[in-house]
Write an enzyme that holds these catalytic residues in place. Sequence first.
Site, mmCIF file in Angstrom:
data_model
loop_
_atom_site.group_PDB
_atom_site.id
_atom_site.type_symbol
_atom_site.label_atom_id
_atom_site.label_comp_id
_atom_site.label_asym_id
_atom_site.label_seq_id
_atom_site.Cartn_x
_atom_site.Cartn_y
_atom_site.Cartn_z
ATOM 1 N N ARG A 16 48.867 43.728 40.007
ATOM 2 C CA ARG A 16 49.485 43.120 41.190
ATOM 3 C C ARG A 16 50.993 42.929 40.996
ATOM 4 O O ARG A 16 51.692 42.484 41.898
ATOM 5 C CB ARG A 16 48.885 41.725 41.484
ATOM 6 C CG ARG A 16 47.394 41.621 41.482
ATOM 7 C CD ARG A 16 46.723 42.314 42.611
ATOM 8 N NE ARG A 16 47.069 41.858 43.940
ATOM 9 C CZ ARG A 16 46.824 42.562 45.050
ATOM 10 N NH1 ARG A 16 46.247 43.748 44.975
ATOM 11 N NH2 ARG A 16 47.147 42.091 46.238
ATOM 12 N N LYS A 29 47.292 34.696 31.160
ATOM 13 C CA LYS A 29 47.633 35.998 31.770
ATOM 14 C C LYS A 29 48.447 35.804 33.049
ATOM 15 O O LYS A 29 49.452 36.483 33.251
ATOM 16 C CB LYS A 29 46.324 36.732 32.094
ATOM 17 C CG LYS A 29 46.436 37.823 33.150
ATOM 18 C CD LYS A 29 45.072 38.412 33.485
ATOM 19 C CE LYS A 29 45.111 39.279 34.710
ATOM 20 N NZ LYS A 29 45.010 38.538 35.991
ATOM 21 N N ASN A 30 48.015 34.880 33.888
ATOM 22 C CA ASN A 30 48.658 34.786 35.195
ATOM 23 C C ASN A 30 49.954 33.978 35.193
ATOM 24 O O ASN A 30 50.560 33.761 36.230
ATOM 25 C CB ASN A 30 47.669 34.264 36.248
ATOM 26 C CG ASN A 30 46.603 35.307 36.543
ATOM 27 O OD1 ASN A 30 46.794 36.480 36.227
ATOM 28 N ND2 ASN A 30 45.497 34.878 37.104
ATOM 29 N N CYS A 40 42.051 43.903 40.599
ATOM 30 C CA CYS A 40 40.590 43.933 40.732
ATOM 31 C C CYS A 40 40.150 44.117 42.171
ATOM 32 O O CYS A 40 40.759 43.570 43.088
ATOM 33 C CB CYS A 40 40.015 42.630 40.179
ATOM 34 S SG CYS A 40 40.247 42.500 38.413
ATOM 35 N N ASP A 74 38.563 32.144 39.966
ATOM 36 C CA ASP A 74 38.432 32.856 38.688
ATOM 37 C C ASP A 74 37.373 32.228 37.777
ATOM 38 O O ASP A 74 36.989 32.816 36.769
ATOM 39 C CB ASP A 74 39.770 32.854 37.924
ATOM 40 C CG ASP A 74 40.842 33.618 38.670
ATOM 41 O OD1 ASP A 74 40.501 34.524 39.433
ATOM 42 O OD2 ASP A 74 42.029 33.287 38.482
HETATM 43 N N1 EPU Z 1 45.964 37.429 50.979
HETATM 44 C C1 EPU Z 1 46.183 38.062 52.175
HETATM 45 N N2 EPU Z 1 47.414 38.654 52.375
HETATM 46 C C2 EPU Z 1 48.386 38.634 51.429
HETATM 47 C C3 EPU Z 1 48.146 37.961 50.195
HETATM 48 C C4 EPU Z 1 46.909 37.368 49.996
HETATM 49 O O1 EPU Z 1 45.312 38.098 53.059
HETATM 50 O O2 EPU Z 1 49.459 39.192 51.667
HETATM 51 C C5 EPU Z 1 44.647 36.794 50.741
HETATM 52 C C6 EPU Z 1 43.840 37.538 49.649
HETATM 53 O O3 EPU Z 1 43.192 38.679 50.168
HETATM 54 C C7 EPU Z 1 42.885 36.453 49.220
HETATM 55 C C8 EPU Z 1 43.732 35.183 49.321
HETATM 56 O O4 EPU Z 1 44.813 35.504 50.196
HETATM 57 O O5 EPU Z 1 41.814 36.378 50.119
HETATM 58 C C9 EPU Z 1 44.282 34.666 48.014
HETATM 59 O O6 EPU Z 1 44.946 35.722 47.323
HETATM 60 P P1 EPU Z 1 46.202 35.454 46.376
HETATM 61 O O7 EPU Z 1 47.371 36.118 46.957
HETATM 62 O O8 EPU Z 1 46.254 33.998 46.079
HETATM 63 O O9 EPU Z 1 45.745 36.216 45.066
HETATM 64 P P2 EPU Z 1 46.663 37.058 44.092
HETATM 65 O O10 EPU Z 1 48.008 36.483 43.985
HETATM 66 O O11 EPU Z 1 46.532 38.497 44.429
HETATM 67 C C10 EPU Z 1 46.163 35.675 41.943
HETATM 68 C C11 EPU Z 1 45.593 35.959 40.584
HETATM 69 C C12 EPU Z 1 44.081 36.156 40.689
HETATM 70 C C13 EPU Z 1 43.475 34.879 41.254
HETATM 71 C C14 EPU Z 1 44.121 34.595 42.632
HETATM 72 C C15 EPU Z 1 43.619 33.309 43.260
HETATM 73 C C16 EPU Z 1 47.369 37.102 39.484
HETATM 74 C C17 EPU Z 1 47.911 38.365 38.912
HETATM 75 N N3 EPU Z 1 46.190 37.164 40.057
HETATM 76 O O12 EPU Z 1 45.891 36.831 42.723
HETATM 77 O O13 EPU Z 1 43.614 36.325 39.358
HETATM 78 O O14 EPU Z 1 42.098 35.073 41.416
HETATM 79 O O15 EPU Z 1 45.536 34.510 42.481
HETATM 80 O O16 EPU Z 1 43.832 32.242 42.418
HETATM 81 O O17 EPU Z 1 47.991 36.050 39.379
HETATM 82 C C18 EPU Z 1 42.336 37.337 37.664
HETATM 83 O O18 EPU Z 1 43.100 36.805 36.847
HETATM 84 O O19 EPU Z 1 41.303 37.957 37.315
HETATM 85 C C19 EPU Z 1 42.647 37.274 39.080
HETATM 86 C C20 EPU Z 1 42.020 38.029 39.990
#
Ligand code: EPU
Length: 449
Positions: free
Chosen positions: A105, A32-33, A129, A319
């Site tokens: 996202r 998915k990601n 989520c 995850d």
């Molecule tokens: N964060 C900030 N500010 C930002 C961006 C992130 O504070 O501008 C913080 C977040 O709040 C969090 C941390 O940084 O505490 C990490 O967040 P990240 O940006 O890495 O997460 P994401 O890109 O929103 C993706 C996956 C998630 C997975 C995370 C961590 C996708 C669509 N989602 O989320 O996947 O848990 O990376 O590996 O790629 C899932 O598949 O169920 C899922 C939640």
Amino acid sequence: MSNFFSPISKDSYIFAKKGNPLFGTVQISGAKNMVTKIMTASLIATRGKLIIKNIPLIDEVFITLNLFDQLGVKYKINPDKSLEIEPGEFNSSRVRFATENESNRISLLLIVPIISRFGEAIVPRPGGCKIGKRKIDYHIKGLEAFGVKIMEKPGFLHMKLGKKGLRGSHFRLPFPSVGATENFIMAGVCAKGETIIDNCAVEPEIIELIKFLQNAGVEILIHGDRSIYIKGTNDIRLSEVVVIPDRVETISFAAAALSTKGDVFLRGARQDLMITSLGILEKMGAGIEVKEEGIRFFYKGPLKPVSVATDVYPGFPTDFQQPLGILLSQVKGRSLIHETIFEDRFGYLKVLNPLIVSGKRFVVGKTCPQGTRCRFWGKKRPHLSEIEGPVRFGEGQIYISDLRAGFALLNAACLSDGIKIYNLGLLFRGYENPVGKLKSLGANIELIR
Ligand code: EPU
């Protein structure tokens, strides 16, 4: 939602109860990601056609395609699970989510393709989520460094480019965010000049995005200190890309099988994508046999409790902690999970607590384990769980709180006296045919539409 892969209503539910140990083979679907990131990155190209092979049939792909429809991007899904995208002539700079349930996202990752084409973009604030605050401050600051002017409005972001367009930047991420790393990689490709991003995330799906861009003709390289160099170009040559197997689906089925003392072969699963997680399962005493075509996970005797902390890749992924949590609930002894990526990802344990009919309730605490300090230290976030097994789940009904919790709750229901699970949209966003796959392994489970 009629054209979604998994049409369901708000009254649809899954009923599952304890049955035989899970046994047999299932095919692991595409990640998915990765798939949605490649889909959005393809929109940087102004001509050619991309074929994405091994797409997972999940609603996250459809939510993203709904955004493509609004942009006017041409695409086609083939019966062999490939997706063809022709990004050449998309004609709109504005997208919105149909409903809150259909948000993700990915809106953040559309900014660069849209703005580099039209000089302006209007996208909805990202959904996804509810597992913490999920701020977007890194995205905002980073894009500003590339020359994007951002007006934050309630519910959406309105962005404009200055006269100089996107310009190469040197930006340091405060934390290795997956989404922000992907966003800035795309910005670096579309910008004039050179870009260096420091403190990047290097999850396998990001490496696949980098490989995709390199194959498309982009000069891009990763240094050993997590910094990424990109030379901007507008000569992107699209061809074909194959989606890697979903690491989270793999660990979800592995945990489910082990929790029932089963024996499953996960066809397509790849060891190199999940070294740390396999190490944790091995430490617990799980049977693991890596083969060329996949990985076998089997129960070979009582499992041991563990203490783990989630971390950025190559650490133990956030995850994976939800599938692991349910497995640990069946293991004799006290285990700890310290969640250091998202500050509120133990909702699944809280909803299960009232259904525990024997054994100890799960404890979710707001401190870090003794002697450690993560980003949430002193902030009173529910990010430490204590799981003392074995526990038995009785009868009842529960609502899914987030995507990965969804599968963890299915797993718990498969160990219970009979649980109904509602709010299935979240589950089908990220798992392809989870009920059919569990059923084929012998689980006592039904989807009631
Ligand atoms: N964060 C900030 N500010 C930002 C961006 C992130 O504070 O501008 C913080 C977040 O709040 C969090 C941390 O940084 O505490 C990490 O967040 P990240 O940006 O890495 O997460 P994401 O890109 O929103 C993706 C996956 C998630 C997975 C995370 C961590 C996708 C669509 N989602 O989320 O996947 O848990 O990376 O590996 O790629 C899932 O598949 O169920 C899922 C939640």
